[in-house]
Design a protein around this motif. Structure first.
Motif, PDB file in Angstrom:
ATOM      1  N   LEU A  10      14.273  34.866 -52.023  1.00 53.88           N
ATOM      2  CA  LEU A  10      13.830  34.301 -50.745  1.00 53.88           C
ATOM      3  C   LEU A  10      12.984  35.295 -49.957  1.00 53.88           C
ATOM      4  N   TRP A  11      13.391  36.563 -49.947  1.00 50.06           N
ATOM      5  CA  TRP A  11      12.592  37.576 -49.256  1.00 50.06           C
ATOM      6  C   TRP A  11      11.237  37.748 -49.926  1.00 50.06           C
ATOM      7  N   LEU A  12      11.228  37.801 -51.258  1.00 54.76           N
ATOM      8  CA  LEU A  12       9.953  37.946 -51.972  1.00 54.76           C
ATOM      9  C   LEU A  12       9.042  36.743 -51.720  1.00 54.76           C
ATOM     10  N   ALA A  13       9.619  35.540 -51.739  1.00 48.76           N
ATOM     11  CA  ALA A  13       8.825  34.332 -51.497  1.00 48.76           C
ATOM     12  C   ALA A  13       8.324  34.277 -50.055  1.00 48.76           C
ATOM     13  N   THR A  14       9.145  34.734 -49.132  1.00 43.39           N
ATOM     14  CA  THR A  14       8.737  34.769 -47.721  1.00 43.39           C
ATOM     15  C   THR A  14       7.547  35.706 -47.526  1.00 43.39           C
ATOM     16  N   ILE A  15       7.687  36.914 -48.035  1.00 41.52           N
ATOM     17  CA  ILE A  15       6.608  37.906 -47.887  1.00 41.52           C
ATOM     18  C   ILE A  15       5.367  37.462 -48.659  1.00 41.52           C
ATOM     19  N   GLY A  16       5.560  36.990 -49.885  1.00 39.75           N
ATOM     20  CA  GLY A  16       4.425  36.551 -50.703  1.00 39.75           C
ATOM     21  C   GLY A  16       3.674  35.399 -50.072  1.00 39.75           C
ATOM     22  N   SER A  17       4.399  34.386 -49.604  1.00 40.22           N
ATOM     23  CA  SER A  17       3.715  33.231 -49.009  1.00 40.22           C
ATOM     24  C   SER A  17       3.017  33.615 -47.708  1.00 40.22           C
ATOM     25  N   ALA A  18       3.583  34.565 -46.964  1.00 41.19           N
ATOM     26  CA  ALA A  18       2.923  35.038 -45.740  1.00 41.19           C
ATOM     27  C   ALA A  18       1.624  35.767 -46.066  1.00 41.19           C
ATOM     28  N   LEU A  19       1.661  36.635 -47.078  1.00 37.93           N
ATOM     29  CA  LEU A  19       0.448  37.350 -47.480  1.00 37.93           C
ATOM     30  C   LEU A  19      -0.635  36.387 -47.964  1.00 37.93           C
ATOM     31  N   ILE A  20      -0.235  35.416 -48.763  1.00 39.22           N
ATOM     32  CA  ILE A  20      -1.203  34.450 -49.289  1.00 39.22           C
ATOM     33  C   ILE A  20      -1.753  33.584 -48.161  1.00 39.22           C
ATOM     34  N   ALA A  21      -0.887  33.146 -47.257  1.00 41.80           N
ATOM     35  CA  ALA A  21      -1.353  32.349 -46.114  1.00 41.80           C
ATOM     36  C   ALA A  21      -2.381  33.124 -45.302  1.00 41.80           C
ATOM     37  N   GLY A  22      -2.130  34.412 -45.095  1.00 45.56           N
ATOM     38  CA  GLY A  22      -3.078  35.239 -44.342  1.00 45.56           C
ATOM     39  C   GLY A  22      -4.418  35.372 -45.034  1.00 45.56           C
ATOM     40  N   THR A  23      -4.369  35.537 -46.346  1.00 49.63           N
ATOM     41  CA  THR A  23      -5.618  35.637 -47.116  1.00 49.63           C
ATOM     42  C   THR A  23      -6.404  34.340 -47.017  1.00 49.63           C
ATOM     43  N   PHE A  24      -5.724  33.226 -47.236  1.00 48.72           N
ATOM     44  CA  PHE A  24      -6.405  31.925 -47.157  1.00 48.72           C
ATOM     45  C   PHE A  24      -6.895  31.653 -45.739  1.00 48.72           C
ATOM     46  N   PHE A  25      -6.110  32.043 -44.740  1.00 44.79           N
ATOM     47  CA  PHE A  25      -6.497  31.857 -43.348  1.00 44.79           C
ATOM     48  C   PHE A  25      -7.813  32.581 -43.052  1.00 44.79           C
ATOM     49  N   ALA A  26      -7.941  33.802 -43.565  1.00 44.85           N
ATOM     50  CA  ALA A  26      -9.177  34.558 -43.349  1.00 44.85           C
ATOM     51  C   ALA A  26     -10.378  33.812 -43.925  1.00 44.85           C
ATOM     52  N   PHE A  27     -10.222  33.274 -45.119  1.00 40.69           N
ATOM     53  CA  PHE A  27     -11.327  32.520 -45.713  1.00 40.69           C
ATOM     54  C   PHE A  27     -11.635  31.270 -44.898  1.00 40.69           C
ATOM     55  N   SER A  28     -10.604  30.568 -44.453  1.00 41.10           N
ATOM     56  CA  SER A  28     -10.820  29.331 -43.694  1.00 41.10           C
ATOM     57  C   SER A  28     -11.447  29.568 -42.335  1.00 41.10           C
ATOM     58  N   THR A  29     -11.123  30.691 -41.702  1.00 40.71           N
ATOM     59  CA  THR A  29     -11.574  30.881 -40.327  1.00 40.71           C
ATOM     60  C   THR A  29     -12.868  31.660 -40.168  1.00 40.71           C
ATOM     61  N   PHE A  30     -13.211  32.538 -41.144  1.00 37.60           N
ATOM     62  CA  PHE A  30     -14.464  33.265 -40.940  1.00 37.60           C
ATOM     63  C   PHE A  30     -15.237  33.616 -42.201  1.00 37.60           C
ATOM     64  N   VAL A  31     -14.602  33.759 -43.325  1.00 37.40           N
ATOM     65  CA  VAL A  31     -15.355  34.157 -44.522  1.00 37.40           C
ATOM     66  C   VAL A  31     -16.318  33.051 -44.958  1.00 37.40           C
ATOM     67  N   MET A  32     -15.818  31.840 -45.111  1.00 36.50           N
ATOM     68  CA  MET A  32     -16.683  30.753 -45.585  1.00 36.50           C
ATOM     69  C   MET A  32     -17.762  30.409 -44.556  1.00 36.50           C
ATOM     70  N   THR A  33     -17.424  30.490 -43.279  1.00 32.63           N
ATOM     71  CA  THR A  33     -18.422  30.257 -42.227  1.00 32.63           C
ATOM     72  C   THR A  33     -19.524  31.311 -42.303  1.00 32.63           C
ATOM     73  N   SER A  34     -19.141  32.532 -42.570  1.00 31.34           N
ATOM     74  CA  SER A  34     -20.134  33.605 -42.710  1.00 31.34           C
ATOM     75  C   SER A  34     -21.031  33.366 -43.916  1.00 31.34           C
ATOM     76  N   PHE A  35     -20.436  32.947 -45.031  1.00 30.78           N
ATOM     77  CA  PHE A  35     -21.232  32.656 -46.227  1.00 30.78           C
ATOM     78  C   PHE A  35     -22.211  31.517 -45.974  1.00 30.78           C
TER      79      PHE A  35
END
Length: 162
Positions: A10-35
């Protein structure tokens, strides 16, 4: 033993899903818009470079490892069933595995493969790139919400288990 393994997963899944959500969030909010704001050939080249680089990065073990932890947690949710904690654990696993990992495999990876096969300097690249930006970003929003939602569900399971 099962209780300790479940807590660790559960701890690994919590941390992993948070890291992945943050990565995807960055792409959704500014990386793709910049591209979208740069020349299509440059955007295509940058996205292809990211897609190649990501395969050898720490992202892949976290992304896949979180899915594996999710599958294990889906099974462990029933051993024994623990009401709200088990339901949150099972729901988090399903949301991550289907909404983040499954969505990636079914939608984002094929879009990336199609982009990689296209010549960025071809004049026909503009319509492909425009469609790619819209479609890929839509599915990335889905992955962002799924990963973040899974994180919340895994945290809830940890709280309800204590």
């Amino acid at each position: 033993m099962t209780d300790t393994a479940t807590t660790i997963l559960l701890w690994l899944a919590t941390i992993g899903s948070a890291l992945i959500a943050g990565t995807f969030f960055a792409f959704s909010t500014f990386v793709m818009t910049s591209f979208a704001r740069i020349e299509p050939a440059q955007g295509i080249a940058a996205m292809n470079a990211i897609n190649t680089t990501i395969l050898g990065s720490a992202f892949i073990p976290v992304f896949v490892g979180t899915a594996v932890a999710g599958v294990a947690l889906a099974v462990l949710a029933f051993l024994p069933w623990n009401g709200a904690a088990s339901l949150a654990m099972l729901a988090g696993a399903i949301v991550y595995v289907v909404g983040s990992f499954g969505c990636t495999m079914a939608f984002n990876v094929p879009l990336n493969d199609g982009l990689a096969a296209f010549d960025a300097n071809d004049p026909a690249a503009l319509p492909l790139w425009s469609k790619y930006l819209v479609d890929w970003t839509f599915w990335n929003h889905v992955r962002t919400v799924a990963s973040g939602g899974a994180c919340v569900l895994f945290v809830s399971a940890l709280i309800w288990r204590s």
